[in-house]
Design an enzyme around this catalytic site. Structure first.
Site, mmCIF file in Angstrom:
data_model
loop_
_atom_site.group_PDB
_atom_site.id
_atom_site.type_symbol
_atom_site.label_atom_id
_atom_site.label_comp_id
_atom_site.label_asym_id
_atom_site.label_seq_id
_atom_site.Cartn_x
_atom_site.Cartn_y
_atom_site.Cartn_z
ATOM 1 N N ASP A 45 0.842 -1.206 0.000
ATOM 2 C CA ASP A 45 0.000 0.000 0.000
ATOM 3 C C ASP A 45 0.877 1.257 0.000
ATOM 4 O O ASP A 45 0.364 2.380 -0.082
ATOM 5 C CB ASP A 45 -1.021 -0.003 1.136
ATOM 6 N N SER A 46 2.210 1.063 0.023
ATOM 7 C CA SER A 46 3.128 2.182 -0.248
ATOM 8 C C SER A 46 2.842 2.797 -1.608
ATOM 9 O O SER A 46 3.275 3.912 -1.890
ATOM 10 C CB SER A 46 4.583 1.702 -0.189
ATOM 11 N N ASP A 84 -0.886 -6.084 0.088
ATOM 12 C CA ASP A 84 -1.275 -5.456 1.356
ATOM 13 C C ASP A 84 -2.783 -5.289 1.455
ATOM 14 O O ASP A 84 -3.417 -4.814 0.494
ATOM 15 C CB ASP A 84 -0.649 -4.053 1.463
ATOM 16 N N LYS A 113 -0.881 -9.270 3.292
ATOM 17 C CA LYS A 113 -0.092 -8.767 4.432
ATOM 18 C C LYS A 113 -0.963 -7.831 5.261
ATOM 19 O O LYS A 113 -1.677 -6.986 4.690
ATOM 20 C CB LYS A 113 1.174 -8.044 3.935
ATOM 21 N N GLU A 115 -0.939 -5.348 8.962
ATOM 22 C CA GLU A 115 -0.101 -4.707 9.982
ATOM 23 C C GLU A 115 -0.704 -4.945 11.373
ATOM 24 O O GLU A 115 -1.915 -4.856 11.539
ATOM 25 C CB GLU A 115 -0.020 -3.202 9.718
ATOM 26 N N GLU A 182 9.702 -3.682 10.236
ATOM 27 C CA GLU A 182 10.053 -2.393 9.632
ATOM 28 C C GLU A 182 10.620 -1.433 10.671
ATOM 29 O O GLU A 182 10.009 -1.193 11.712
ATOM 30 C CB GLU A 182 8.806 -1.770 8.968
HETATM 31 O O1 KIV Z 1 3.620 -1.069 1.589
HETATM 32 C C1 KIV Z 1 4.758 -1.520 1.475
HETATM 33 O O2 KIV Z 1 5.449 -1.330 0.458
HETATM 34 C C2 KIV Z 1 5.298 -2.286 2.581
HETATM 35 C C3 KIV Z 1 6.763 -2.581 2.571
HETATM 36 C C4 KIV Z 1 7.521 -1.356 2.913
HETATM 37 C C5 KIV Z 1 7.100 -3.709 3.446
HETATM 38 O O3 KIV Z 1 4.600 -2.633 3.469
#
Ligand code: KIV
Length: 280
Positions: A45-46, A84, A113, A115, A182
């Site tokens: 989600d970056s 994510d 993924k 958090e 992280e």
């Molecule tokens: O969103 C993302 O790119 C991430 C990575 C930095 C692990 O969670």
């Protein structure tokens, strides 16, 4: 060509083979990173920050993730594609987590993924029970940026390091097959890595993790914003792209582009071929 599976990644830890993870958000990048031989392509989600220009990951929606997942899945042949779950698609409970993660798997993701630590273990258990592989994410979790008050190193003192370790063990117990760590001290990451049987993948967490992940725009030098200390830039593509476009603009303004080799002539001279850049 054999696809990388979640079990393969867990075995890599046992064999002390490092896991290589990188983000991708579009088809051409997905093709390139897969051809380069990475193990995991993460549709992170970056993308909210490096692709969509937001200040944080919080505005990213499930629809955004689905859109980019479709493009990445089309480009990846070998790596495992993990995606994510964005903000508010799983914090609200196991039922939402299952519905939203299920959508991502229907689009071709092989894992999701999430958090968080002990507080999201019911969600992890629900997903794993439904056959959805889960990667955890601890330390500086960007969806909680307003709780941390900025992008700051986590787990600095003994108490918070112990909390991170307890959370990591809870996430493993709940059924996750890997955990991203992280922005935590490398000695804390080493303790967590040694305390788990599933692999850890670090970003700003030192060399003792079982693998590493970087945001592709950061490591290629096209993120355009402040570079975090833990990022190594393996290329300066931002400069290359800017330079190429400046040269193009200059040549257009000077009447140097297109030249004869990029142009066609009329039928009386020869039949045009639109599939070739050669003069016909
Ligand atoms: O969103 C993302 O790119 C991430 C990575 C930095 C692990 O969670």
């Amino acid at each position: 060509m054999q696809r990388i599976s979640t079990t393969h990644l867990v075995k890599m830890k046992a064999r002390a083979e490092k896991i290589v993870m990188i983000t991708a958000y579009d088809y051409p990048t997905a093709c390139l990173v897969d051809q380069a031989g990475v193990d995991v392509v993460l549709v992170g989600d970056s993308l909210g920050m490096v692709v969509l220009g937001y200040e944080t990951t919080l505005p990213v929606t499930l629809e955004d993730m689905i859109h980019h997942t479709r493009a990445v899945v089309r480009g990846v042949r070998r790596a495992l594609v993990a995606v994510d779950l964005p903000f508010l698609t799983y914090q609200t409970g196991p039922v939402d987590a299952l519905r939203n993660a299920g959508r991502l798997l229907q689009e071709g993701a092989a894992a999701v993924k999430l958090e968080g630590g002990a507080e999201i273990c019911p969600q992890i258990q629900a997903l794993v029970s439904a056959g959805i592989p889960v990667i955890g994410h601890l330390g500086l979790t960007p969806q909680s940026i307003h709780v941390f008050g900025g992008y700051k190193l986590q787990g600095r003192d003994e108490e918070s390091a112990r909390r991170l370790l307890a959370d990591a063990q809870a996430v493993e117990q709940a059924g996750a097959f890997s955990i991203v760590l992280e922005c935590i001290p490398e000695d804390v990451a080493a303790r967590i890595t040694a305390g788990l049987s599933i692999p850890t993948v670090g970003i700003g967490a030192g060399v003792h993790c079982d693998g590493q992940v970087l945001v592709v725009h950061d490591m290629l030098g096209i993120a355009g914003k402040v570079k975090p200390r833990f990022v190594k830039q393996y290329a300066q593509l931002g400069d290359t792209i800017r330079g190429a476009v400046e040269e193009y603009a200059h040549e257009v303004r000077e009447g140097k582009f297109p030249g004869p080799e990029h142009s066609f002539v009329s039928d009386e001279v020869a039949a045009p071929s639109f599939s070739s850049s050669k003069k016909t």
